[in-house]
Design a protein around this motif. Structure first.
Motif, PDB file in Angstrom:
ATOM      1  N   TRP A   9       0.836  -1.209   0.000  1.00 13.73           N
ATOM      2  CA  TRP A   9       0.000   0.000   0.000  1.00 13.73           C
ATOM      3  C   TRP A   9       0.863   1.248   0.000  1.00 13.73           C
ATOM      4  CZ3 TRP A   9      -2.761   1.086   5.336  1.00 13.73           C
ATOM      5  CH2 TRP A   9      -1.844   0.962   6.385  1.00 13.73           C
ATOM      6  N   THR A  10       0.198   2.383  -0.163  1.00 13.61           N
ATOM      7  CA  THR A  10       0.930   3.645  -0.253  1.00 13.61           C
ATOM      8  C   THR A  10       0.862   4.395   1.080  1.00 13.61           C
ATOM      9  OG1 THR A  10      -1.031   4.862  -0.906  1.00 13.61           O
ATOM     10  CG2 THR A  10       0.269   3.874  -2.684  1.00 13.61           C
ATOM     11  N   LEU A  11       1.706   5.383   1.197  1.00 14.68           N
ATOM     12  CA  LEU A  11       1.663   6.251   2.382  1.00 14.68           C
ATOM     13  C   LEU A  11       0.300   6.931   2.514  1.00 14.68           C
ATOM     14  CD1 LEU A  11       5.016   8.271   2.624  1.00 14.68           C
ATOM     15  CD2 LEU A  11       4.029   6.767   4.361  1.00 14.68           C
ATOM     16  N   ALA A  12      -0.221   7.360   1.387  1.00 14.40           N
ATOM     17  CA  ALA A  12      -1.518   8.044   1.420  1.00 14.40           C
ATOM     18  C   ALA A  12      -2.605   7.113   1.950  1.00 14.40           C
ATOM     19  CB  ALA A  12      -1.884   8.547   0.028  1.00 14.40           C
ATOM     20  N   GLU A  13      -2.502   5.820   1.578  1.00 14.99           N
ATOM     21  CA  GLU A  13      -3.499   4.868   2.073  1.00 14.99           C
ATOM     22  C   GLU A  13      -3.336   4.633   3.573  1.00 14.99           C
ATOM     23  OE1 GLU A  13      -4.778   1.800  -1.350  1.00 14.99           O
ATOM     24  OE2 GLU A  13      -2.624   1.837  -0.982  1.00 14.99           O
ATOM     25  N   ALA A  14      -2.085   4.574   4.016  1.00 11.44           N
ATOM     26  CA  ALA A  14      -1.852   4.416   5.453  1.00 11.44           C
ATOM     27  C   ALA A  14      -2.407   5.621   6.210  1.00 11.44           C
ATOM     28  CB  ALA A  14      -0.357   4.262   5.729  1.00 11.44           C
ATOM     29  N   ALA A  15      -2.195   6.810   5.658  1.00  8.89           N
ATOM     30  CA  ALA A  15      -2.711   8.028   6.289  1.00  8.89           C
ATOM     31  C   ALA A  15      -4.235   7.983   6.341  1.00  8.89           C
ATOM     32  CB  ALA A  15      -2.246   9.256   5.511  1.00  8.89           C
ATOM     33  N   HIS A  16      -4.826   7.510   5.260  1.00  8.03           N
ATOM     34  CA  HIS A  16      -6.287   7.404   5.204  1.00  8.03           C
ATOM     35  C   HIS A  16      -6.806   6.498   6.316  1.00  8.03           C
ATOM     36  CE1 HIS A  16     -10.333   6.842   3.679  1.00  8.03           C
ATOM     37  NE2 HIS A  16     -10.109   5.563   3.418  1.00  8.03           N
ATOM     38  N   LEU A  17      -6.143   5.354   6.479  1.00 10.05           N
ATOM     39  CA  LEU A  17      -6.550   4.427   7.540  1.00 10.05           C
ATOM     40  C   LEU A  17      -6.437   5.100   8.911  1.00 10.05           C
ATOM     41  CD1 LEU A  17      -7.378   1.564   8.489  1.00 10.05           C
ATOM     42  CD2 LEU A  17      -4.939   0.998   8.567  1.00 10.05           C
ATOM     43  N   LEU A  18      -5.304   5.765   9.141  1.00 12.42           N
ATOM     44  CA  LEU A  18      -5.100   6.414  10.439  1.00 12.42           C
ATOM     45  C   LEU A  18      -6.115   7.547  10.667  1.00 12.42           C
ATOM     46  CD1 LEU A  18      -3.229   6.292  12.923  1.00 12.42           C
ATOM     47  CD2 LEU A  18      -1.786   8.011  11.823  1.00 12.42           C
ATOM     48  N   ASN A  19      -6.441   8.255   9.617  1.00 20.10           N
ATOM     49  CA  ASN A  19      -7.415   9.340   9.724  1.00 20.10           C
ATOM     50  C   ASN A  19      -8.795   8.836  10.093  1.00 20.10           C
ATOM     51  OD1 ASN A  19      -5.565  11.276   9.007  1.00 20.10           O
ATOM     52  ND2 ASN A  19      -6.149  11.307   6.838  1.00 20.10           N
ATOM     53  N   ARG A  20      -9.185   7.745   9.418  1.00 21.09           N
ATOM     54  CA  ARG A  20     -10.559   7.289   9.599  1.00 21.09           C
ATOM     55  C   ARG A  20     -10.714   6.378  10.806  1.00 21.09           C
ATOM     56  NH1 ARG A  20     -13.743   7.817   4.893  1.00 21.09           N
ATOM     57  NH2 ARG A  20     -13.083   9.723   3.841  1.00 21.09           N
ATOM     58  N   ALA A  21      -9.772   5.447  10.977  1.00 20.03           N
ATOM     59  CA  ALA A  21      -9.881   4.530  12.109  1.00 20.03           C
ATOM     60  C   ALA A  21      -9.431   5.215  13.393  1.00 20.03           C
ATOM     61  CB  ALA A  21      -9.050   3.273  11.862  1.00 20.03           C
ATOM     62  N   GLY A  22      -8.796   6.356  13.251  1.00 19.90           N
ATOM     63  CA  GLY A  22      -8.381   7.135  14.410  1.00 19.90           C
ATOM     64  C   GLY A  22      -8.615   8.597  14.128  1.00 19.90           C
ATOM     65  N   PHE A  23      -7.724   9.433  14.621  1.00 22.63           N
ATOM     66  CA  PHE A  23      -7.865  10.867  14.418  1.00 22.63           C
ATOM     67  C   PHE A  23      -6.657  11.434  13.681  1.00 22.63           C
ATOM     68  CE2 PHE A  23     -10.200   9.581  18.173  1.00 22.63           C
ATOM     69  CZ  PHE A  23     -11.450  10.126  17.947  1.00 22.63           C
ATOM     70  N   GLY A  24      -6.068  10.624  12.815  1.00 25.00           N
ATOM     71  CA  GLY A  24      -4.910  11.088  12.063  1.00 25.00           C
ATOM     72  C   GLY A  24      -3.669  11.143  12.936  1.00 25.00           C
ATOM     73  N   GLY A  25      -2.641  11.804  12.416  1.00 27.61           N
ATOM     74  CA  GLY A  25      -1.405  11.895  13.179  1.00 27.61           C
ATOM     75  C   GLY A  25      -0.379  12.728  12.446  1.00 27.61           C
ATOM     76  N   SER A  26       0.835  12.727  12.974  1.00 27.93           N
ATOM     77  CA  SER A  26       1.928  13.476  12.362  1.00 27.93           C
ATOM     78  C   SER A  26       2.480  12.657  11.195  1.00 27.93           C
ATOM     79  CB  SER A  26       3.019  13.686  13.402  1.00 27.93           C
ATOM     80  OG  SER A  26       3.591  12.430  13.715  1.00 27.93           O
ATOM     81  N   PRO A  27       3.305  13.270  10.345  1.00 29.20           N
ATOM     82  CA  PRO A  27       3.920  12.493   9.262  1.00 29.20           C
ATOM     83  C   PRO A  27       4.654  11.260   9.800  1.00 29.20           C
ATOM     84  CG  PRO A  27       4.266  14.828   8.882  1.00 29.20           C
ATOM     85  CD  PRO A  27       3.614  14.716  10.223  1.00 29.20           C
TER      86      PRO A  27
END
Lengths: 538, 433
Positions: A9-27
């Motif tokens: 998967w891509t970084l953008a997809e990992a960010a998407h997961l973290l955003n939706r399953a959590g509240f996002g995060g730092s780079p």
């Protein structure tokens, strides 16, 4: 089963997961999650290492302390009752008011504290999905302080949601029948044999499990009889099913007849296919997108039923599905205010908000924790946004990036400060006829309250360091405006910026660059990037 | 056809700041024209149309001490401390008088510009501030509607309207404005209804901000987002409109309305003196917006503090006095502007209070209450039946007039809008306007 996404998967997809399953995060958070691979990343969210109590409850909110407080207040009430026996009505009223004044002040204070506690927990936790699901259940089984008026009970309910976060939906529905805050909110405790109150029976079917159209009015009337006799006792905060107040007669619900209790009715509800469908649909909407395709709902409902109403397998299927990472889903959800506030702090790598920020901003943006507008919960999606809330989001972003709410060039004028708030603010509200304590003269009280809060925020900002721009935007990067913009772009949007916006940000950065690019100017650029329609999406 | 950008250029950013046409009209003009023949009314977009000012008396106004049945023995018995005597009221009839804190409103009654509707309420009253306010604002006694009655008016009867079709001077958007397409705007203060950045007005940040918060000129208008689409979807959003399109639309609305309101507030100062109360300040703003010829159909302002559980006497009189003073200045202002014939004010409150006073010299949450409609176009007088003080429902007045009848009157007779689709039923009109 929904079609699955590949493990790579891509970084953008990992960010998407973290955003939706959590509240996002730092780079850095995104990069760490990405390194796990998709499946392990999903599992790390579903099985967090952090214990539930890692960020402990306020001392007054543990179940023992809540019970102790109820006992103490019951004793106090008895003393007051005894004392006023010999008084005239007027004197008695005054005495009573004085006696409970302190308790009411404490409760107001506690609710603000509890709200801050949960907000900080969302911000700092290493188990973000647990908090995200706690917020989901809080909206689903909506219960408001405005009617319950017991911060301790609301925090206990909050812990219940946390324990069941990704657990058994049916068990949680049983537990909610016995939950003191819900009992007070939906009047179950005043529902007695011969005088059933239909409130809980209706909402449990319409909003909590089946949805409109999957039961009859007759089902509700009959079920209401089954839900009689559930009592919350103010003397010690205990609950019981009082058999003497329970209608033990036969009831017919969904065509089945028996001497049902409330718990029996809940089991009957969960035999209906719609219970799994409604929950599958709501979870997809919460985590992915509105209006899920029926086929996806069918697949997820099937998973939920087969898992005996355990939610975790359903969530796993969502987070591993191809659809969850599709263009129609990614960066196409309007952030709820809590998501907006928590995510912004995380992106700026702040683990504390300035004082009064959480309370003030929740009120301004229309999502106050422990205060959903009604039993149906909040209206999500587009309903969060109007011209005023959008400008408020922009200005709150300015406050966090730059540390002031003041309009440059004006004396006081803080944004959104309202001297003319409607009366309800601050003054205690009574959902029933119980008289509240005497508020100070109304319009003065309000002005003071808003002012006080804003002053507190301004004061906090003065002692507050704000984001660490040396880290967020290292000096070396500031020499290359395009790279600076891309770096901040990944931090705030986790995807490539639309070209037209990127060009504008770069032009702005170049203009700012001048002799030296100070932290102040980075803050300006960050604020500009956050003051966009795009930033409202996650 | 002009693009949104051209439109902004010539108005917001350019030298000319005259607002000749609401923003969406140009874009969808042809379409609107086609739709107009199917509408019961023509699109209401002009700047000379009727204006409604909704004035919320928040907290539950005590109708019995506002419009006082001074001759009624039951009234005096129920309120040994709080009852007003004949000498303490401004007589409107042999049995009814106005609270003496409202001398100007009494004069308007005698001049025929104040209508008082008595005993207004709804079936199965709810005594929660929140629920009852919500019922009044959504015009739905079942409290299930997620749009407000004024929002439905904007959606149904003001197609193509500018976002300033409804303006609320409040911190949060009133539920009454809840709409699928156009919920109007809300603000606490014009000076603050803007993007606040770190630098002066001339800063380039403003320009960048403006660029970022408007749809790209090359984007073709989204047909799915056309304002003339039938209602559908959730409040605030059009059916078929993407989230980003929606956000861009609101961002543009915010930017445009912010600029417009700031400009008007700066330009129009009133010559009439107002009190320093929050209500007077709000009404002063309303007057300035009207003077600036905004195409606004509905303004919403709030006057709080009516939750008088304790020592009601002075508090309640003072609040009514503030109402009287603020309305007096407002109406004088409108007269001076030459706009007095365009404006009707309507008050409402979520409920009245119990007939009997409580032990704290106050009154608790009750039911039916009276409300005022005021203005040159109003046919003054008493409307509806004063509720009986002997035939009570659990200690409360029984309402005699359904509040939706008042709304129907205002909608049909003043705003010229069919009330049935908005109120979801037929309600008897009262003829006060």
């Amino acid at each position: 089963m929904l079609p699955q996404a590949p493990d790579s998967w891509t970084l953008a997809e990992a960010a998407h997961l973290l955003n939706r399953a959590g509240f996002g995060g730092s780079p850095a958070d995104v990069i760490a999650l990405h390194a796990l691979g998709r499946t392990k990343a999903v599992d790390s969210l579903l099985q967090p290492g952090e214990a539930i109590g890692a960020i402990p409850l306020p001392a007054w909110a543990t179940s023992d302390q809540v019970a102790a407080d109820f006992r103490e207040r019951a004793a106090q009430r008895a003393l007051v009752q005894a004392a006023i026996k010999t008084m005239g009505p007027e004197e008695a009223e005054g005495y009573r008011k004085e006696a409970f004044k302190e308790a009411q002040r404490i409760d107001r204070q506690r609710m603000v504290e509890g709200r801050g506690w949960w907000f900080r927990k969302m911000l700092r936790t290493k188990a973000p999905l647990r908090e995200k699901m706690t917020l989901f259940w809080h909206d689903h089984f909506a219960t408001s302080q405005q009617k319950v008026r017991e911060p301790g009970l609301l925090l206990l309910q909050n812990e219940l949601f946390r324990r069941h976060a990704t657990g058994d939906f049916r068990a949680l529905t049983h537990a909610i029948l016995w939950d003191p805050a819900m009992m007070l909110y939906l009047d179950t405790q005043s529902s007695k044999r011969g005088r059933p109150n239909e409130n809980f029976a209706r909402e449990v079917m319409e909003l909590f499990t089946l949805g409109e159209g999957h039961y009859t009015e007759q089902d509700i009337r009959e079920a209401a009889r089954a839900f009689t006799g559930y009592e919350f006792r103010r003397i010690d905060a205990s609950t019981r099913h009082n058999k003497r107040q329970w209608d033990e007669g036969e009831k017919t619900v969904f065509g089945k007849t028996g001497r049902f209790t409330g718990d029996d009715v809940i089991d009957l509800i969960f035999e209906k296919p719609e219970a799994a469908r409604l929950m599958a649909c709501k979870l997809w909407e919460y985590f992915a997108a509105e209006d899920p395709p029926p086929a996806a709902v069918d697949a997820l409902a099937d998973t939920l039923r087969r898992a005996n109403f355990q939610v975790a397998p359903l969530l796993r299927e969502i987070f591993l599905s191809k659809q969850f990472y599709s263009d129609a889903v990614v960066r196409n959800q309007i952030k709820c205010p809590i998501q907006f506030l928590v995510q912004l702090l995380k992106q700026l790598e702040l683990d504390e908000a300035p004082r009064a920020y959480t309370q003030f901003s929740q009120e301004q943006l229309g999502q106050v924790l422990f205060q959903p507008p009604n039993v149906a919960g909040w209206d999500w999606g587009k309903a969060w946004i109007n011209t005023n809330t959008l400008l408020t989001r922009y200005n709150l972003a300015g406050y966090l990036t730059k540390g002031s709410l003041k309009t440059p060039g004006t004396e006081t004028a803080p944004p959104m400060a309202s001297q003319d708030e409607v009366e309800m603010d601050g003054a205690p509200m009574t959902p029933d006829a119980a008289p509240p304590p005497q508020p100070p003269p109304p319009e003065k009280a309000k002005g003071d309250r808003a002012k006080k809060m804003l002053n507190a925020m301004e004061l906090a900002a003065r002692f507050w360091k704000g984001p660490d721009y040396e880290k967020i935007a290292p000096r070396s990067l500031r020499k290359r405006p395009a790279d600076l913009v891309d770096s901040l772009g990944f931090r705030f949007f986790q995807s490539e910026l639309p070209d037209k916006h990127r060009k504008r940000f770069i032009a702005f950065a170049e203009e700012k660059q001048g002799v030296v690019f100070t932290n102040h100017e980075v803050a300006e650029l960050a604020h500009l990037m956050l003051s966009t329609p795009d930033y409202q999406l996650v | 056809m002009k693009t949104r950008r051209d439109f902004l250029r010539s108005t917001l950013l350019g030298a000319s700041a005259t607002w000749t046409l609401p923003m969406f009209v140009e874009r969808t003009f042809a379409q609107l024209h086609g739709d107009a023949k199917d509408l019961a009314v023509q699109p209401v977009t002009g700047k000379d149309g009727p204006i409604l000012v909704v004035l919320q008396l928040a907290g539950g106004n005590d109708g019995l001490n506002t419009l006082v049945p001074f001759a009624d023995d039951d009234y005096r018995r129920a309120r040994p401390k709080l009852a007003k005597t004949e000498k303490q009221v401004l007589r409107l009839s042999d049995s009814i008088g106005l609270n003496a804190s409202m001398p100007w409103l009494a004069s308007q009654f005698h001049e025929g510009d104040l209508a008082i509707v008595q005993g207004v309420g709804y079936p199965n009253p709810n005594r929660s501030h929140f629920v009852s306010t919500s019922i009044w604002e959504t015009a739905d006694p079942a409290n299930r509607s997620n749009t407000g009655w004024l929002g439905r008016y904007f959606d149904n009867d003001c197609p193509g309207a500018d976002p300033t079709v409804g303006i609320s001077f409040s911190k949060t958007q009133p539920e009454a404005f809840g709409a699928v397409k156009n919920p109007g705007i809300c603000l606490s203060s014009p000076e603050l209804y803007r993007w606040i950045h770190g630098e002066g007005k001339a800063s380039s940040a403003e320009e960048f901000f403006a660029e970022l918060n408007r749809p790209d000129p090359d984007d073709t208008p989204q047909e799915g987002g056309s304002i003339a689409m039938p209602a559908g979807g959730k409040p605030g959003g059009l059916r078929g409109e993407s989230n980003l399109d929606f956000l861009e639309r609101v961002a543009l609305d915010a930017q445009v309305s912010s600029a417009k309101i700031l400009e008007l507030a700066a330009k129009h100062k009133t010559r009439v003196a107002y009190d320093g109360t929050p209500l007077a300040r709000s009404l002063n703003l309303v007057a300035r917006m009207i003077a600036g010829r905004l195409p606004t159909r509905v303004f919403y302002v709030s006057h709080g503090g009516f939750d008088t559980h304790n020592n009601q006497g002075n508090t309640h009189d003072r609040l009514l006095g503030q109402l009287d003073g603020a309305l007096k200045s407002f109406m004088a202002d409108l007269k001076e502007q030459g706009n007095a014939d365009r404006v009707v004010v309507m008050t409402f409150s979520e409920f009245g209070r119990r007939v009997g006073e409580n032990a704290s010299g106050g009154t608790d949450h009750g039911q039916g209450s009276c409300l005022f409609t005021l203005g040159q176009p109003v046919k003054g007088g008493l409307y509806g039946k004063h509720p009986s003080l002997s035939d009570l429902a659990d200690g409360d007045l029984k309402f005699t007039t359904d509040f939706r009848g008042v709304y129907a009157t205002v909608l049909e007779n003043w705003l010229k809008a069919p009330s049935k689709p908005i109120l979801r039923g037929d309600f008897a009109k009262l003829g006060f306007v």
